[in-house]
Each structure stands twice: as structure tokens, then as C-alpha cells.
Design a protein around this motif. Sequence first.
Motif, PDB file in Angstrom:
ATOM      1  N   PHE A   1     125.838  59.050  -8.933  1.00 39.65           N
ATOM      2  CA  PHE A   1     126.105  59.599 -10.258  1.00 39.65           C
ATOM      3  C   PHE A   1     124.959  60.471 -10.770  1.00 39.65           C
ATOM      4  O   PHE A   1     125.185  61.530 -11.350  1.00 39.65           O
TER       5      PHE A   1
ATOM      6  N   PRO B   1     127.430  55.059 -15.522  1.00 39.23           N
ATOM      7  CA  PRO B   1     127.482  54.886 -14.068  1.00 39.23           C
ATOM      8  C   PRO B   1     127.973  53.500 -13.639  1.00 39.23           C
ATOM      9  O   PRO B   1     128.605  53.368 -12.586  1.00 39.23           O
TER      10      PRO B   1
ATOM     11  N   ARG C   1     130.537  59.478 -14.255  1.00 38.09           N
ATOM     12  CA  ARG C   1     129.299  60.231 -14.096  1.00 38.09           C
ATOM     13  C   ARG C   1     128.749  60.663 -15.451  1.00 38.09           C
ATOM     14  O   ARG C   1     129.519  61.027 -16.353  1.00 38.09           O
TER      15      ARG C   1
END
Length: 571
Positions: free
Chosen positions: A482, A408, A413
Amino acid sequence: MSTPTPALSTAASESAPSSTPQPTGEFEHQRIPPSHQLSGKYFLGSYAGEHVAGTEFVIGASLVALGVSTSDLLWGLLIGNLFAVLSWAWICSPVAVRSRMTIYWYLERLAGKRFSLIYNLLNGLIFAVVSGAMITVSASAFRVVTTIPPQTAWYPQSISFVALVLFVGAITVWMTLKGFKLIANFSTVCSPWMATMFLASGVVTVPILLHMGELDGLTTLTGVVDTFVWTGETPEGTAGISVWVIAAWAWGANLPMHLGMSDMSILRFARKSSYGYFSAAGMYIGHYMAWVCAGLMGATAALLAGSQLTQMDPGGVSFRILGAMGLIAVVIAGWTTSIPSLYRAGLAFQAVFPEQSRARVTAITGLATTLIACFPFVFTQWLNVLSYFIMLIAPVGAIIAAEHFLLPRMKIRPLWREHQGMAHNRPAFMAWGIGVLVGVALLFEGSLHLFTLFIPVWLTSFMAYPLLCHFQGDIAKEEIDFYQAAYGPINPPELQGTDTPERLPVQRRNPWYFIAVACLVVILGVAGWSWMQGVDATAHLDTFQLLIVVPTVLYFIAATLWMKNRRAPRH
């Protein structure tokens, strides 16, 4: 080593999640909803109970044989166990609580089926070897009441010992096939008594060592333990391991659970990530007190027998100090580790062969494990064997930690492979391989002790994985929440069909509970009485061994009856 929970044990046997997951009792492929999250008392009790087992007999005595000094041992265990607790609390627990996934599901989503398949094979092998070593430990107790000599070579030195191991292994497999509930209840009953016996052994051995020290002109406890127990030298007269190697060992002994992230499968049920700190109960009862007491017991038994500790097995050591109850302690300690380890191994291998039933896979694994147990090298070289396995498994936990904490920060992600529909995660495979290669190179180079190799291995994979993800080039970088995108909301919604079953509170006002606790207090009281005998402690050792028989028998009766009715409704 640890006893698995139902959440951990069944996860490995599942297949990939579907787009509309169906709820199951263990949430193998669903995030844990608030109604099924557990309070801190569950984790405190779990960690306190699961780290007092057969491995403590082996490790405590092995540390004596490795020539550590007293101060290095005490400070090293203090520091290393603190690092282990922080690894649970700062690394494993936050990932588990935010994702609320088992490690098996997380790995499959992170790296794909092939990666998780390799992990399951390695995981199953590790726990099969652990189980085999502890079957050998249990067999060493049965050996004492026979004419079979101690088995301290790497190969079996007696056909009778092989037959004994096959007998113990058959019982182990049978109990494992009875399922998790029996295993959990067995460990719950045995663990408090095991911790009490370790503490009692330490209390009993100190005055014996002091008496032996007086014969050599030693008048202080420090002088006695420095001379007879943790001498700073190996039996061959070479310098022992340092405080930092001891600290590394204490930190890494349970690496598969914390930095290896296996306990994600347990801690995903925790209401708060701070529950990871409750691992301190296991580390400082099992991996501090028990290791110290096992070392005292081993050194004292060797002195009384006029033998080298390396020529004694756990059964011989415990019988010398605790008598018949010591043999029971070794058998139970071995089983409290070998049975859940075999259970875990069977489930890991079932994930590789999903068409086979759990019982069939476990039985075949148990047969192979019992054959491993016939070769005592597994427990005589236990610290080295476990260190090699730790080096192999460390990169997997590092990859998960990097996926959660570092990606992140790079605008990537977590679980990006699944999001982008890729079949495999090449950076994960490469980071695992790079970490292991670094460990092998350092092992051959020889500048670092084997017990410390997991540190550069873990750090290498932790840093390599996000760099490899960055340079892969086809990973989309996004400006999003994220964790929300990867895992979903912090509190997962309740799923249909997952109503919380009525769970009655544990009854601790049951008279059997008080009787069981009183029996443990009596055992410690008898050990204290033996301490008070001073120079006569050696002469009173037989009396101590006899006096603890009745409270031990009463404890198991009372604890079993309490366990059977602990959730019965009050009338």
C-alpha cells in the motif's frame, strides 16, 4: 507555538501537482530525495529554539490564575509533554518520513482542492489570531514606559494603547514582509537568550518568595509556592483545574503541529522518523521550564505590586522582576511568535487567493491582525481561544493518521481518492464534521473541561473516517504494497535540477560564538548571586536588573555577528 521552516512556509502557496513535477528549492510537490534529507542536529536545534516565545509568558501566568496546585502542575506538565513528544514521534514523524510530503500536498491528494481550501482558510485564521495576540503582548511591554494603564479587559481601554498597537503591528508586518530568512535568523539569535531569561527569572524569584513566606511563618519552598503561586484555588476562591486537565493542556497546546500533522512539512526532511523524539527539547525547555518560571515570575510580580495577577499584563510582570531587560524580553518574545505566525497566515491565505502576491496578501492579513491585537481579550483569554481552534483543527490530523495507519489494515490504499480520480473525498468531509459536532456537543454538555475536548474529537474522526471509507462502497480493495503504491519507494529518486547546494558547516569556534555563550552564562551567574543573598534578595533585585544589562547587550552584538558569519569558510 512554532516558528515555520522554509519547507513549511512555502508549501501552502502552491497549486496541485502536475504529472511531471518540476523541481523547486522547497520540494512543495516532490518527495524529499536522500541528498536533501537532514540530520538529527537540525531538528534538535529547531525544536529547542522554537518553543520559547511570547505564548510562554501568557500560558505560565494563566496556569497560576486557573488555580492549579504545585504538584498537579509539575506532574501534569511532565505527563502532558511526554504525550506531546510521543505524538510527534509515533504519529506525525512516521507519516512524514514515509510519505515525504508537506501536509498541504498530502491533504490535496487525500481529499481534493475544496477540502484543502477550507483547511487553508482555517489555518490562516488561527495563525492570524496567534499573531494578533502576540502583537498585544509586545505592546504591553512598550506600555510600561508610558502612562497607559494595563489592558486587562476584552476591549481597549485607551486610545493611546490602540495607537501603540498600530505602531507595533506596523513593525511586525514590515519584518514579516522581509521574508523567511530574516525571520529564521531573528529567532535563532533571540531564542537562547529568551530561554536564559526565563530560567533567570525563576532563579531570582524563589528567594524573594521565601523571604515573603518567612514573614507569614512559612519556612519551606514547598509551603511558599503552595501558598503564593500554585495554590489550588482561583483568585475567586473556587477549586482549580486538576492534574489531568493540566496534562491534557500540555499535550494539546501544540496539537496543530503533532496530532494535527502540520509538522509533516518539517519532518519530511528527517532522515529517520525517530527524530520526532527531539521535540522533547522544545517541550521540556519551553513548555515545562519556561511555563514554571513564568508562573513564578507572575506570582512574585503580583505580590510585589500588591495586585492580582489577573490585573497585570506580561509587560508589567516582566518589568517588575527583570527590569528593562524584562521589557525587551516581552517585546522579543511577542515578535518571535507574531512574525512567523503572520508569515504562515499570509501564505495560507495566498493559497486561497493565488492570483495575489505573497507581499500583498501578507500586508492585508497584517492589517487585519493588528486590528485584532487592539482587543486584549485575545491574550487575556488565550488558553480558551486556542482550545477552540485546536478542536476545529484536530479532525484534519486524525484523518491523515487514519489514512496512513488504518486504511492499509482494511486493504485500502492511502490516497485512494486521487488513485480513483474522484473530485472529492466525502468520508473526509463527513469525518471532519462529525468530529467537530462531537466537540460542540460535549462543550454544551459540560462534563469535560474545554482543555480536554480535543481528545474525543481527534479519536472520533480517527475512527469515523475509515468506517465511512468502508461503507462508501466504491473504494477498491487491493492486495498490494500500500505505501509503495501510494507514496512510491522509501528513498525517492533524485530529481534532475535538484543538486544539493554547497552548505558550509556552522563555525562554532568563532570567537563571537564563545562571547555570546559566555554572556548567557554571566546572566545565569548574576541570577545565582541574587539567590545567594537570601532574605536580602528583594533588596538586591534592582542590582540584579542592572547587572544583566551589559551581558544582554553584548550577547545580541556577539550573536548577531556570529549569525552573519557562521558559515564563512575558514582561512
